[in-house]
Design a protein around this motif. Structure first.
Motif, short mmCIF file in Angstrom:
data_model
loop_
_atom_site.label_atom_id
_atom_site.label_comp_id
_atom_site.label_asym_id
_atom_site.label_seq_id
_atom_site.Cartn_x
_atom_site.Cartn_y
_atom_site.Cartn_z
N SER A 92 0.83 -1.21 0.00
CA SER A 92 0.00 0.00 0.00
C SER A 92 0.86 1.26 0.00
N LYS A 93 1.92 1.27 0.80
CA LYS A 93 2.82 2.43 0.82
C LYS A 93 3.49 2.63 -0.53
N LEU A 94 3.96 1.55 -1.15
CA LEU A 94 4.62 1.65 -2.46
C LEU A 94 3.63 2.16 -3.52
N ASN A 95 2.39 1.66 -3.47
CA ASN A 95 1.38 2.15 -4.42
C ASN A 95 1.09 3.64 -4.21
N GLY A 96 1.06 4.07 -2.94
CA GLY A 96 0.83 5.49 -2.67
C GLY A 96 1.97 6.35 -3.18
N PHE A 97 3.21 5.87 -2.98
CA PHE A 97 4.37 6.62 -3.48
C PHE A 97 4.35 6.70 -5.01
N TYR A 98 3.97 5.62 -5.64
CA TYR A 98 3.93 5.61 -7.10
C TYR A 98 2.82 6.53 -7.62
N ALA A 99 1.68 6.57 -6.91
CA ALA A 99 0.58 7.45 -7.32
C ALA A 99 0.99 8.92 -7.22
N ARG A 100 1.70 9.28 -6.13
CA ARG A 100 2.17 10.67 -5.99
C ARG A 100 3.17 11.02 -7.09
N TYR A 101 4.02 10.06 -7.47
CA TYR A 101 4.98 10.31 -8.54
C TYR A 101 4.27 10.57 -9.88
N ILE A 102 3.22 9.80 -10.16
CA ILE A 102 2.47 9.98 -11.41
C ILE A 102 1.82 11.37 -11.44
N ILE A 103 1.25 11.79 -10.31
CA ILE A 103 0.60 13.11 -10.26
C ILE A 103 1.64 14.22 -10.46
N PHE A 104 2.81 14.07 -9.82
CA PHE A 104 3.87 15.08 -9.96
C PHE A 104 4.38 15.14 -11.40
N ALA A 105 4.60 13.99 -12.01
CA ALA A 105 5.12 13.98 -13.37
C ALA A 105 4.10 14.54 -14.36
N LYS A 106 2.82 14.32 -14.10
CA LYS A 106 1.79 14.82 -15.00
C LYS A 106 1.67 16.34 -14.92
N ARG A 107 1.84 16.91 -13.72
CA ARG A 107 1.73 18.36 -13.55
C ARG A 107 2.97 19.09 -14.05
#
Length: 537
Positions: free
Chosen positions: A507-522
């Motif tokens: 769950s923590k790894l998925n959360g970190f990956y989700a934040r990375y996707i949002i940052f890269a998209k912005r």
């Protein structure tokens, strides 16, 4: 779970114990066949042709063509599984190359050719050497030097060479996989003829007449051609030649050669010359520790297991050395298999290191000794069982094929991990269709190699065959052997606190990956700059 795993493993026909025994027996058969594999350094093309070569000293090409080549070629053309026959007749020698059809057994073809030669040999002209059969075409006769030895002893070089040719050569040439044994290094003997210039002047004989008389012995001269009209075979031309009788290597034979007919009296060579046989003057001397030496080179067949042949040569020489005179010594000067052993050993160690690293990561992720044991056993059974198919399909082991084994390890382990995890979590074989589809995709990509040119295909064919065989065996192991092992070792998925911690980590790894996707998209521009500078640096 035990009952369900047992039903999955045996499909209600075979027990898990029976399946385990079958795969272990296949692994033992593979280990037994390992010494029979062809092992070499680099991939090589095994020719699909046989060449018959023969000699006829001083014979003209037309004579060899009519008297030898045409007869042998006509007899060989009646053999089965022959795709093409190529022949050439030259001055003093000739050869015939028989190209076999695809899939033909060369050993059977060789035996049939030997029978033909045995039948025709008594009818060939006197002076023709016994035809020899070798693998490959006459245009590709580069010999593969296997080992080189030096025979040294307290004797002359001629005595050493005579001993090597009569005692060592026949037994070494009989070893399976040895194509040729060459013995050289002695100073040969020669006939020396000494004449008296004053005597020749008195008899009115010039030195060139002596030379012409000697040169005429055994010479073949053409008298012309005869046109023959045969109703069945048509019109053809037969060359007509005459050959003067030769002499054997004795003093009396040389002395009786006629030189000149003066006033009805024939002057013979023995009246004008002093004839004796002596050793030629040595152009160079080579000794080891003050002892004369003779070189013995052993050449191997292209398709032979060079390491196994070298081992057989070593055993035979160990026996022969024990029977040699006490003042004779045999020293190994060169062994091509030493480099082969070193290179194959380094490649095997690298592959083993990569395998150990993969197993360590598997253990760190699962931390279950039984899980690691199942993956290790399956890998061992996979590699050893594949040897059976290597042997049946004639796959050679060399640097390229070992690279194929290394490449296939990661795919095999992926298949085993997916199958084992799905069995533990879902207790079914539904994941096998996904494993089968992904593996067949990889195998389909390798089929391109079979459509390449001859040179590229011969280089990569063993690589492709190794990967295809390993992955095909892994599919059967994933379907039958892994469920049987899971049942036999009673492997169960780990529950409780460990499972909770594992889910929290995921769950923590998925959360970190989700934040990375949002940052890269912005901030796409920032990611592009990072990628550009990363490649630039």
């Amino acid at each position: 779970m035990k009952q369900q795993a047992g039903n999955i493993a045996g499909r209600k026909h075979f027990s898990a114990y029976s399946i385990n025994i079958i795969f272990i027996l296949l692994a033992l058969v593979g280990v037994a066949l390992l010494p029979r594999l062809t092992i070499k350094l680099n991939p090589g093309f095994v020719p699909n042709s046989l060449t018959v070569s023969y000699t006829w000293p001083d014979a003209m090409p037309a004579v060899i063509e009519h008297e030898v080549t045409a007869r042998l070629e006509g007899a060989f053309s009646t053999l089965r599984n022959i795709n093409q026959v190529i022949s050439e007749s030259s001055h003093g020698h000739g050869y015939i190359t028989l190209e076999a059809k695809k899939g033909a057994d060369l050993q059977t073809l060789r035996f049939e050719m030997l029978s033909v030669i045995k039948d025709l040999w008594p009818r060939l002209p006197e002076g023709v050497s016994y035809p020899e059969i070798s693998t490959g075409s006459a245009a590709d006769k580069s010999k593969k030097l296997l080992t080189s030895y030096v025979l040294q002893g307290k004797a002359g070089t001629n005595e050493l060479q005579l001993y090597a040719e009569s005692f060592l050569l026949p037994k070494l040439a009989a070893i399976s996989g040895i194509s040729h044994v060459a013995v050289y290094g002695s100073t040969p003997f020669e006939w020396q003829l000494h004449y008296n210039e004053e005597q020749l002047r008195v008899l009115g004989i010039q030195p060139h007449q002596l030379y012409r008389a000697i040169q005429s012995v055994g010479a073949v001269r053409g008298l012309g051609q005869v046109r023959v009209d045969n109703r069945q075979e048509g019109v053809f031309i037969i060359p007509v030649n005459i050959q003067t009788p030769g002499v054997d290597e004795t003093d009396d034979a040389w002395k009786n050669i006629p030189v000149e007919n003066t006033g009805g009296r024939i002057t013979r060579l023995g009246e004008l010359l002093t004839i004796q046989i002596e050793q030629q003057q040595a152009r160079s001397y080579f000794r080891i520790n003050g002892l004369n030496t003779i070189n013995i080179n052993l050449y191997s067949d292209e398709a032979a297991n060079q390491i196994a042949v070298a081992n057989e040569v070593g055993k035979e020489l160990a026996r022969l050395i024990s029977e040699m005179p006490p003042d004779f010594f045999l020293v190994k000067m060169y062994d091509s298999t030493e480099f082969l052993r070193n290179e194959l050993g380094k490649t095997a160690r690298r592959a083993l290191s990569a395998l150990l690293i993969l197993l360590v990561f598997i253990f760190l992720v699962n931390r279950n000794p039984k899980y690691l044991l199942i993956i290790t056993i399956c890998l061992f059974v996979n590699l050893t069982s594949a040897i059976i198919l290597y042997y049946l399909f004639g796959v050679e082991i060399h640097l390229v094929s070992i690279a194929g084994i290394t490449v296939s390890l990661s795919i095999i382990i992926d298949n085993y991990i997916m199958m084992t995890n799905y069995l533990l979590q879902q207790r079914s074989l539904r994941s096998y269709t996904a494993i089968l589809g992904s593996t067949l995709t990889t195998l389909g990509a390798l089929l391109v190699i079979f459509f390449l040119g001859d040179h590229e295909r011969n280089t990569l064919i063993d690589f492709a065959m190794v990967v295809i065989i390993n992955l095909a065996v892994s599919l059967s192991i994933a379907l039958f052997f892994i469920p049987a092992l899971v049942n036999r070792l009673q492997l169960r998925s780990r529950k409780g606190k460990y499972q909770i911690r594992q889910k929290r980590l995921i769950s923590k790894l998925n959360g970190f990956y989700a934040r990375y996707i949002i940052f890269a998209k912005r901030r796409r521009w920032a990611m592009i700059l990072i990628i550009v500078f990363s490649f630039g640096l």
